[in-house]
Design a protein around this motif. Structure first.
Motif, mmCIF file in Angstrom:
data_model
loop_
_atom_site.group_PDB
_atom_site.id
_atom_site.type_symbol
_atom_site.label_atom_id
_atom_site.label_comp_id
_atom_site.label_asym_id
_atom_site.label_seq_id
_atom_site.Cartn_x
_atom_site.Cartn_y
_atom_site.Cartn_z
ATOM 1 N N HIS A 114 -16.447 3.682 11.240
ATOM 2 C CA HIS A 114 -15.762 2.404 11.457
ATOM 3 C C HIS A 114 -16.533 1.377 10.646
ATOM 4 O O HIS A 114 -17.648 0.989 11.030
ATOM 5 N N GLY A 115 -15.977 0.967 9.514
ATOM 6 C CA GLY A 115 -16.737 0.135 8.592
ATOM 7 C C GLY A 115 -17.966 0.917 8.156
ATOM 8 O O GLY A 115 -17.849 2.054 7.688
ATOM 9 N N ARG A 126 -7.680 4.991 13.022
ATOM 10 C CA ARG A 126 -8.206 4.728 11.673
ATOM 11 C C ARG A 126 -9.617 5.320 11.554
ATOM 12 O O ARG A 126 -9.963 5.917 10.532
ATOM 13 N N ASN A 172 0.815 -1.212 0.000
ATOM 14 C CA ASN A 172 0.000 0.000 0.000
ATOM 15 C C ASN A 172 0.846 1.258 0.000
ATOM 16 O O ASN A 172 0.612 2.160 0.798
ATOM 17 N N GLN A 223 -2.721 9.221 4.752
ATOM 18 C CA GLN A 223 -3.666 8.193 5.213
ATOM 19 C C GLN A 223 -2.944 7.104 6.016
ATOM 20 O O GLN A 223 -3.115 5.908 5.798
ATOM 21 N N GLY A 269 -0.101 1.487 9.842
ATOM 22 C CA GLY A 269 -1.315 1.167 9.094
ATOM 23 C C GLY A 269 -1.504 2.157 7.970
ATOM 24 O O GLY A 269 -1.381 3.369 8.161
ATOM 25 N N ASN A 284 -10.968 8.099 8.953
ATOM 26 C CA ASN A 284 -12.169 7.847 8.154
ATOM 27 C C ASN A 284 -13.314 8.796 8.520
ATOM 28 O O ASN A 284 -14.481 8.480 8.282
ATOM 29 N N GLY A 334 -4.237 2.440 4.566
ATOM 30 C CA GLY A 334 -5.306 1.796 3.809
ATOM 31 C C GLY A 334 -5.681 0.495 4.501
ATOM 32 O O GLY A 334 -5.902 0.454 5.709
ATOM 33 N N GLU A 335 -5.723 -0.580 3.721
ATOM 34 C CA GLU A 335 -6.101 -1.873 4.298
ATOM 35 C C GLU A 335 -4.903 -2.635 4.862
ATOM 36 O O GLU A 335 -5.070 -3.714 5.422
ATOM 37 N N GLU A 336 -3.709 -2.107 4.668
ATOM 38 C CA GLU A 336 -2.498 -2.830 5.083
ATOM 39 C C GLU A 336 -2.092 -2.439 6.498
ATOM 40 O O GLU A 336 -2.112 -1.258 6.854
ATOM 41 N N THR A 337 -1.709 -3.432 7.290
ATOM 42 C CA THR A 337 -1.168 -3.175 8.624
ATOM 43 C C THR A 337 0.120 -3.964 8.774
ATOM 44 O O THR A 337 0.161 -5.154 8.470
#
Length: 411
Positions: free
Chosen positions: A295-296, A287, A6, A378, A37, A291, A39-42
């Protein structure tokens, strides 16, 4: 260059690990957990051991004392109440915190306690959120009668500003015997406002502060290991807190895990510094802020609330005072904490003074923790140690973490 992560280069993340590994191998920091962290990567590194003499390794789910890194998380409870119109930013707090109504104010911050003038206006919710209520730990006046009075009245203990083991109502009574140091809204002062927010939330909601935080913030975000103490079935995941001797470097235990300050529920949960948490729990929270409160598919805070928290709220005069303060605090004078601005419960970068861009927000903790989020990239970065700020070692590890983390961005 590999770029599977990412926009974080594999070589950069490898260097990040090597730099942190060096701090542990130097024997100055027993162990640490780092999380990046994007994006979607941690990406997580757990290096070293829980104790300075070896034993159990640091793990991703190790629980740390967040100390002042509590502030950016605990402030969310007040934001929920603002979103729901149960509080308003410019409401006087007198109705909820009558102990702070009609105070006297010192003529000068170093005045004797009886050299005062009346307060010009009530303290508001906004004053507490921006740490400008007129009460706080003033590093520019450490020898003043007021700072001495904090300890004499047992508002804070001399062991690193820990709250005494008293109920919030008794703490408020002690605070009510003291004047304000500045007029409300006049100057940024550290810590007291944050602890007052915890009392405010409990009184407005009629719930214990921790119960409200859990219901509205921790549970919805899945922060299952976050709270104001570590229960017995998890205490093996909490390392001792060390305060290395500045002269000899010997690892003095400042707070043991079992039987220590965090082994049972506190009489007064400190919104300024009492939380225990993990890298993953803090990642979920920061996160959510990146956002804009989501959260989701679930909204935790309004977008406007998050904007208010995470952008600078201080005037130029207040900013100047905050920079002076940062230069005077031991662990901040090791190079942490020069960011410029302050939002609600957290620092906000208003100028570029190091590797991080303007707009980055978060805070550091005296028990050796740092957590920031960066809207431009981000990115969330978290570094947790169990090495307090009695020596520069954990602060240096934090600086090297941020310096190498920003070099790993590759897009």
């Amino acid at each position: 260059m590999g770029n599977g992560n990412n926009g974080l280069s594999e070589a950069g993340l490898r260097r990040l690990r090597e730099v942190l590994q060096r701090h542990v191998e130097s024997k100055k920091i027993p162990g640490l957990v780092a999380l990046v962290g994007r994006g979607e990567e941690t990406h997580v590194e757990a290096i070293g051991t829980m104790r300075h003499d070896g034993g159990a390794p640091m793990r991703r789910d190790t629980i740390f004392r967040m100390a002042s890194t509590t502030k950016p998380v605990a402030v969310a409870a007040t934001m929920v109440l603002l979103d729901e119109c149960r509080l308003r930013l410019d409401d006087p707090i007198d109705e909820w915190l009558p102990e702070l109504a009609d105070r006297q104010v010192l003529k000068r911050p170093d005045s004797p306690l009886d050299d005062t003038v009346p307060v010009r206006r009530p303290i508001t919710v906004r004053d507490l959120l921006t740490s400008t209520c007129g009460l706080g730990l003033d590093t520019t006046a450490m020898g003043s009668p007021m700072m001495g009075a904090y300890f004499e009245q047992k508002v804070y203990g001399e062991n690193g500003w820990l709250l005494p083991a008293v109920e919030p109502d008794e703490w408020m009574r002690r605070l009510s015997t003291l004047p304000l140091m500045y007029q409300p809204g006049e100057r940024w002062l550290y810590n007291v406002s944050d602890d007052l927010l915890g009392v405010l939330v409990a009184r407005v909601t009629g719930q214990p502060f921790e119960a409200f935080l859990r219901e509205r913030i921790f549970d919805p975000l899945g922060m299952k290991d976050t709270g104001f103490h570590v229960p017995a079935d998890k205490i093996h995941r909490l390392p001792p807190l060390y305060a290395p001797d500045p002269q000899t470097g010997a690892f003095t235990v400042e707070d043991p895990a079992e039987g220590g300050h965090h082994s049972k529920p506190p009489a007064f949960p400190s919104s300024g510094g009492g939380l225990d948490s993990t890298a993953d729990d803090y990642h979920a929270y920061f996160r959510m802020l990146l956002n804009h409160g989501m959260h989701g598919s679930e909204r935790i805070l309004s977008r406007s609330a998050v904007d208010l928290m995470t952008t600078n709220r201080l005037t130029p005069e207040q900013l100047a005072a905050r920079e002076t303060w940062a230069r005077n605090v031991v662990h901040l004078s090791y190079g942490q904490g020069q960011h410029g601005g302050w939002g609600f419960g957290m620092a906000v970068r208003t100028y570029r003074g190091d590797y991080a861009p303007i707009g980055q927000f978060g805070w550091d903790g005296g028990a050796g923790t740092t957590t920031y989020a960066d809207p431009e990239n981000q990115l969330v970065g978290i570094l947790l140690t169990q090495t307090g700020m009695s020596t520069p070692d954990s602060a240096r590890a934090m600086q090297d973490f941020w310096t190498t983390l920003y070099q790993a961005i590759d897009d």
